[in-house]
Design an enzyme around this catalytic site. Structure first.
Site, PDB file in Angstrom:
ATOM      1  N   SER A 156     -25.099   0.060  25.647  1.00  0.00           N
ATOM      2  CA  SER A 156     -25.948  -0.021  24.430  1.00  0.00           C
ATOM      3  C   SER A 156     -27.296   0.915  24.572  1.00  0.00           C
ATOM      4  O   SER A 156     -27.763   1.340  23.752  1.00  0.00           O
ATOM      5  CB  SER A 156     -26.674  -1.390  24.498  1.00  0.00           C
ATOM      6  OG  SER A 156     -27.635  -1.512  25.840  1.00  0.00           O
ATOM      7  N   LYS A 162     -35.521   3.946  26.705  1.00  0.00           N
ATOM      8  CA  LYS A 162     -34.788   3.179  25.830  1.00  0.00           C
ATOM      9  C   LYS A 162     -35.624   2.213  25.188  1.00  0.00           C
ATOM     10  O   LYS A 162     -36.696   1.697  25.728  1.00  0.00           O
ATOM     11  CB  LYS A 162     -33.836   2.376  26.716  1.00  0.00           C
ATOM     12  CG  LYS A 162     -32.719   1.503  25.758  1.00  0.00           C
ATOM     13  CD  LYS A 162     -31.645   0.553  26.510  1.00  0.00           C
ATOM     14  CE  LYS A 162     -30.696  -0.023  25.849  1.00  0.00           C
ATOM     15  NZ  LYS A 162     -29.732  -0.707  26.627  1.00  0.00           N
ATOM     16  N   SER A 220     -24.176  -1.323  30.061  1.00  0.00           N
ATOM     17  CA  SER A 220     -25.003  -0.358  29.058  1.00  0.00           C
ATOM     18  C   SER A 220     -25.731   0.847  29.616  1.00  0.00           C
ATOM     19  O   SER A 220     -26.425   1.606  28.911  1.00  0.00           O
ATOM     20  CB  SER A 220     -26.144  -1.428  28.535  1.00  0.00           C
ATOM     21  OG  SER A 220     -25.615  -2.349  27.720  1.00  0.00           O
TER      22      SER A 220
END
Lengths: 510, 99, 492
Positions: free
Chosen positions: A161, A79, A185
């Site tokens: 996210s 990420k 997330s």
């Protein structure tokens, strides 16, 4: 053979590499090719073939020298909130476009080449994954570099996210990826994309090198296809980081793969979860949760019963309060954490300004997207003079009450189960003009985040529009092994986690 | 209670954000919608409840870990300033600071 | 606290102090970068100090121990649990957009500083002392209209020491600051270098008519010399009184002292100073200081200057002035005590150290720790003065010789041997042989009948002339008192 490389999970690929059936360079090349073929998904923000292949060559050389660390040569992706030396790090924000970190995040180093005397598991970085700006969002539509799309339906959000991480794993672009979970997330995008993800206990993984959103909530974790793969990745990620992160837990790293196949003590192979008490919070199964999601979750719970688990009703009476509490605490911390983005030492600086104050204000409003600025305003307000007690302090008190509700519930059960989100993935843009509706959709993931508890999302079938539904499992503090064991046993009995989106099958035949 | 445009302007200034008129208006509406759902917190009796600053406090004693007083950071100015918008003679340049 | 207040044009002066003492640690408070002064810009600012994305603070144990030492030195409560908070504001020398400090629960609570103002013992109460990180520096020399930011100092550990508004004059302010400076350097937590900014004082000054509530205060920032401190406060007090006398109200402000003009001027106020949005730093769990740590530090604490001064008065009957002067620094106090241990009379040792020794040290521009004459030698020399072997004047010549050719001596007897050798070599031994002296006196009387006659006629000057003759005849080695007595007797 290399045609099917992308079909392999982390464990399979690690085994193939260890057996010499495939080299890291081959695997890396094959997956990079696949990443290029799926650029339309918007899962990746940065790919650097040369950098990845250099790491892959190193891995093959280490292998040739007789080294064999658990993930040696396995390509994974991070990420984009994890800072990396070999790839730019943007946190999905224009503020950090093109930013290069002079160091690797602890989690990146431990999964990869190691650092601070830590050997490193030897994984290869395939690239950096799309996410909501500074991890603020639940649809990955707050990325400054365009949305990531849901491989099951490109018109839908992959969740957020960590949307790029879930999308990349679901689309079989990488066997595993890192994510971060502040209010859901990891769990929510894993659920939306039909993959497996775990958010460990707060402090299990070092936050050093994670671009901070909300410091008392941020936690790193893996997203992969199965609980087994998550266990492999988490074993490399977790562990104290005393020299770098004052909030990392003083608990030694564990081998989370150990005993996954064994039945619980005293249980039989046929009913391996015999004796496991799973608590169902009545508040998680109310009218707020859509029928299709409820049905899939109930069916999954029935499977757990067949595996020997018993279901008990529990109550988390302050579940609804998690929304205001979280959306006060997280923005408050964020408003302070994002103070460093001032256009002085790195990051975006406005092209034109009249003086220092003007430079600050323009640089920040040009560099930050709407949702980030919204949360900065909320956080600034709840910390400001005269409002601190009524908002921030009150929210932290409610946070303790919520944590105590969990402790009480865990007196009656070993795990808590429920939906991850009230609905399946929504259409991109649906909640764009109504941030509040997105906040409300976090209701089932926020409570565990506030309490610092470990939580998982396990593929549990499909709901409306043939979109994946995730089952959320929440454990007591430090009970990651218990979570992963239950999830793994469930996945031995089910095949939801092996289902791949049609688009992926197509690109395979192509 | 509900926020006003002046509040939004004050907060934007405190946070060093530059919001144009329409943006400030839109933010105002969204902030007030949010603080409507925050109101339900008021009803909760939290007298005597210790705020939970560090979530792990609820299952373990938290105490600040202390490090030995050892210097081990070499000079990495070049790498550290690689992403800097404006640097001269090793200094970060900013619009004139007046005291 | 008002016992020492005196009025300026009918106004009472009220002063509170905030002092930032830079703690003498090798590495920074939250990072492992060096704290050394004067490095090239930004070469001692690591990723943490620069607040690069993803960096986190990790606390330096040595900085905490400095705070404990200070707390014990001023009789304060060392909090078993204190909390770090973020003070949020934007400034180019503040990399994170917030300063990590302590707000609601500081590590050191209460305590007091005692010192002499003239001969009055004064007490200034402390509110607190808390740990925090320093900011960087803005360099204002012109970079084509821009300022340059050097973050080497960012993250240097500070102890901010805050007093109650107990100070009542600029003289008392300076006396307080000097005593505090003495304490932090004495216990080794701060190098006290004011030029380099290791010890920075801010003074909150207000004036009021006696009995009135506290007036509005103005804060004078960065008083980094005792001289400017007094000038700045005196100017500020006069300025405030003039304002009030002219019917103007004082507005709260932060002011800077300009040594060139000798005036204070209001700073351009830092934006939003009003709203720092303090909250507990989620990156740092509470600082826990167990009792056994405090006990260990206590056991390692040196005797403090004030206590030592009182002991010197008690044990050696020294005047307060001597005791205070001798406890200026640990080195001077140690030199004095060693000299006395080596057999010197305390008052004589004190006179010599404050006089001859200090004079020579100043001339040579060296500290007493580097004095070429070891205390054991001075002790031996002063023994020889007290037992009459040399006169006090002759002893200065001996001291010069000891200074000129330093010789290492193991113990007292070796020191005496060395001193005696110098006395002999220089022929400075005092003549104490009565017989020989009487013989010389007889000769002098015989050779100076005129003076003798005048003396007998009652002229004292004649007697002094005879004494002079005797001293001359003995090349100054005779003991003057002895000469007086024997001469009087001989003249009948």
């Amino acid at each position: 053979m290399s045609m099917d490389l992308h079909q392999m999970g982390v464990a399979e690929l690690a085994a193939a590499l260890a057996a010499g059936r495939v080299s890291s360079v081959e695997a890396t090349q094959a997956l990079l090719q696949r990443v290029r073929a799926h650029e339309g998904l918007g899962a990746f923000l940065a790919v650097d073939e040369a950098a990845s292949l250099a790491q892959a060559r190193q891995a093959d050389e280490r292998r040739a020298r007789g080294e064999h660390t658990p993930l040696l040569g396995v390509p994974i992706a991070h990420k984009d909130v994890f800072v990396t030396r070999d790839f730019p790090t943007t946190a999905g924000s224009r503020m950090l476009a093109g930013y290069r970190s002079p160091f690797d995040a602890t989690v990146v180093a431990r999964l990869g080449g190691g650092a601070d005397g830590h050997p490193g598991a030897g994984a290869v970085t395939l690239g950096k994954l799309n996410c909501d700006e500074f991890a603020m969002g639940s649809g990955n539509d707050n990325s400054a570099f365009g949305p990531a799309r849901n491989p099951w339906d490109p018109a839908r959000v992959p969740g957020g996210s960590s949307g790029g991480s879930a999308a990349a794993v679901a689309a079989r672009l990488v066997p595993g990826a890192t994510g971060t979970d502040t209010g859901g997330s990891i769990r929510q995008p894993a659920a939306f994309c039909g993959v497996t993800g775990i958010k460990p206990t707060y402090g299990r993984c070092s936050r050093y090198g994670m671009v901070a959103y909300a410091s008392s909530l941020d936690q790193a974790g893996p997203i992969a296809r199965s609980a087994l793969d998550c266990a492999l990745l988490l074993s490399a990620m977790a562990g104290p980081d005393p020299d770098r992160d004052s909030t990392s837990l003083d608990r030694p790293a564990e081998d989370y793969t150990r005993g996954l196949d064994e039945p619980l003590p005293g249980a039989s192979a046929g009913r391996p979860l015999q004796g496991l008490r799973i608590g169902l919070p009545t508040e998680f199964f109310g009218a707020g949760c859509s029928a299709d999601v409820q049905a899939a979750v109930r069916a999954a719970l029935a499977e757990f019963e067949r595996l020997g688990a018993t279901l008990v009703d529990v109550s988390l009476p302050r579940t609804e309060l998690a929304i205001p509490a979280y959306y006060i605490i997280a923005p408050a911390e964020a408003s302070s954490n994002l103070g460093r983005y001032d256009g002085v030492r790195y990051g975006h600086r406005a092209a034109e300004y009249t003086d220092l104050l003007d430079m600050y204000r323009r640089s920040r409003s040009e560099g930050f997207g709407a949702e980030v600025q919204r949360r900065i305003l909320i956080g600034t307000y709840v910390l400001s003079h005269g409002y601190y007690d009524a908002y921030y302090l009150k929210a932290q008190q409610i946070r303790r009450l919520i944590a105590e509700d969990f402790l009480r519930a865990f007196e009656q059960c070993d795990l808590i189960a429920g939906p991850v989100a009230p609905t399946v993935a929504w259409a991109i843009g649906d909640k764009a003009d109504d941030p509040l509706s997105a906040y409300l959709a976090d209701i089932y993931t926020l409570p565990a985040s506030l309490a610092g508890l470990p939580g998982m999302s396990v593929p549990a079938g499909f709901g409306a529009g043939g979109l994946p539904v995730g089952l959320q499992l929440i454990g007591p503090h430090l009970a990651e092994s218990r979570l992963l064991h239950a999830a793994h046993q469930f996945q031995r009995a089910t095949d939801w986690h092996t289902r791949a989106p049609a688009s992926v099958t197509l690109s395979r035949q192509a | 209670m509900s926020l006003t445009l002046q509040d939004v302007d004050r907060l934007a200034h405190l946070a060093r954000l530059a919001l144009d008129g329409p943006t400030a208006e839109r933010m105002l509406g969204q902030l007030n919608a949010f603080f409507d759902i925050v109101e339900q917190m008021k009803a909760v009796d939290t007298t005597g409840v210790v705020p939970l600053a560090h979530p792990v406090e609820v299952f373990t004693d938290v105490a600040l870990r202390l490090r030995d007083d050892v210097v081990s950071e070499p000079d990495r100015r070049e790498a550290n300033q690689a992403s800097a918008p404006a640097v001269e003679d090793g200094l970060y340049l900013v619009p004139r600071v007046i005291e | 606290m008002t016992s020492a207040s005196f009025l300026v044009q009918g106004y009472e002066v009220v002063i509170g102090f905030e002092t930032h003492a830079q703690l003498a640690t090798r590495s920074k408070i939250f990072s492992r970068a060096a704290t050394a002064f004067g490095a090239a810009p930004n070469t001692q600012a690591c990723a943490v100090d620069l607040a690069l994305p993803g960096t986190l603070p990790v606390m330096n144990r040595a900085a905490v121990e400095c705070a404990i030492r200070f707390g014990l030195a001023v009789g304060a409560h060392v909090a078993p649990r204190s909390v770090f908070a973020r003070k949020n504001y934007f400034y180019p020398d503040l990399p994170k957009g917030y300063q990590i400090s302590q707000y609601e629960i500081p590590v050191v609570q209460g305590g007091a500083i005692q010192f002499y103002l003239g001969d009055e013992l004064r007490t200034v109460r402390l509110v607190r002392a808390h740990l925090e990180e320093d900011a960087g520096k803005s360099l204002h020399e012109d970079f084509h209209g821009m300022s340059g930011i050097d973050l080497n100092r960012a993250g240097t550990p500070l102890l901010e020491i805050v007093t109650e508004p107990d100070i009542r004059s600029s003289a008392e302010a300076v006396a307080y600051a000097k005593e505090l400076h003495k304490i932090v350097t004495w216990i080794g937590i701060c190098d006290g270098n004011m030029q380099e900014g290791s010890f920075r004082c801010d003074a909150n000054v207000s004036v009021r008519k006696p009995g009135q509530p506290l007036g509005t205060r103005r804060e004078i920032k960065n008083l980094n010399s005792f001289k400017f401190m007094q000038q700045a406060i005196d100017y500020e007090v006069r300025w405030q009184i003039e304002q009030l006398e002219d019917g103007h109200a004082i507005e709260q402000a932060t002011v800077l002292f300009d040594p060139d003009t000798g005036e204070t001027r209001a700073m351009r106020t830092k934006e939003d100073a009003a709203d720092y949005r303090y909250f507990p730093d989620p990156d740092l769990p509470p600082l826990v200081i167990p009792a056994d740590w405090v006990a260990r530090v206590q056991s390692e604490m040196p005797e403090l200057p004030r206590a030592m001064a009182e002991r010197l008065v008690r044990e050696h009957g020294l005047p307060d002035y001597d005791a205070t002067t001798l406890t200026q620094s640990p080195a001077m106090a140690a030199y004095f005590e060693a000299t006395v241990r080596a057999g010197a009379a305390p008052k004589a040792a004190s006179n010599w150290i404050m006089g001859e020794v200090s004079r020579r040290l100043n001339a040579a521009e060296i500290g007493i720790e580097a004095c070429p004459v070891a205390p054991v030698l001075l002790g031996a020399l002063l023994q020889r003065v007290s037992d009459g072997t040399v006169s006090n004047n002759a002893a200065k010549q001996v001291f010069d010789a000891l200074w000129a050719e330093p010789v290492g001596v193991q113990d007292g007897s070796a020191a005496l041997a060395r001193v005696d050798a110098v006395i002999a070599a220089k022929g400075l031994r005092q003549m104490n042989d009565t017989g020989a002296l009487e013989a010389i006196i007889a000769q002098v009387i015989a050779a100076n009948e005129k003076n003798v006659a005048e003396y007998r006629a009652g002229k004292d000057r004649a007697f002094n002339a005879l004494v002079g003759q005797v001293m001359k005849a003995t090349q100054g080695k005779a003991n003057p008192q002895q000469v007086n007595e024997l001469l009087k007797r001989a003249l009948g």
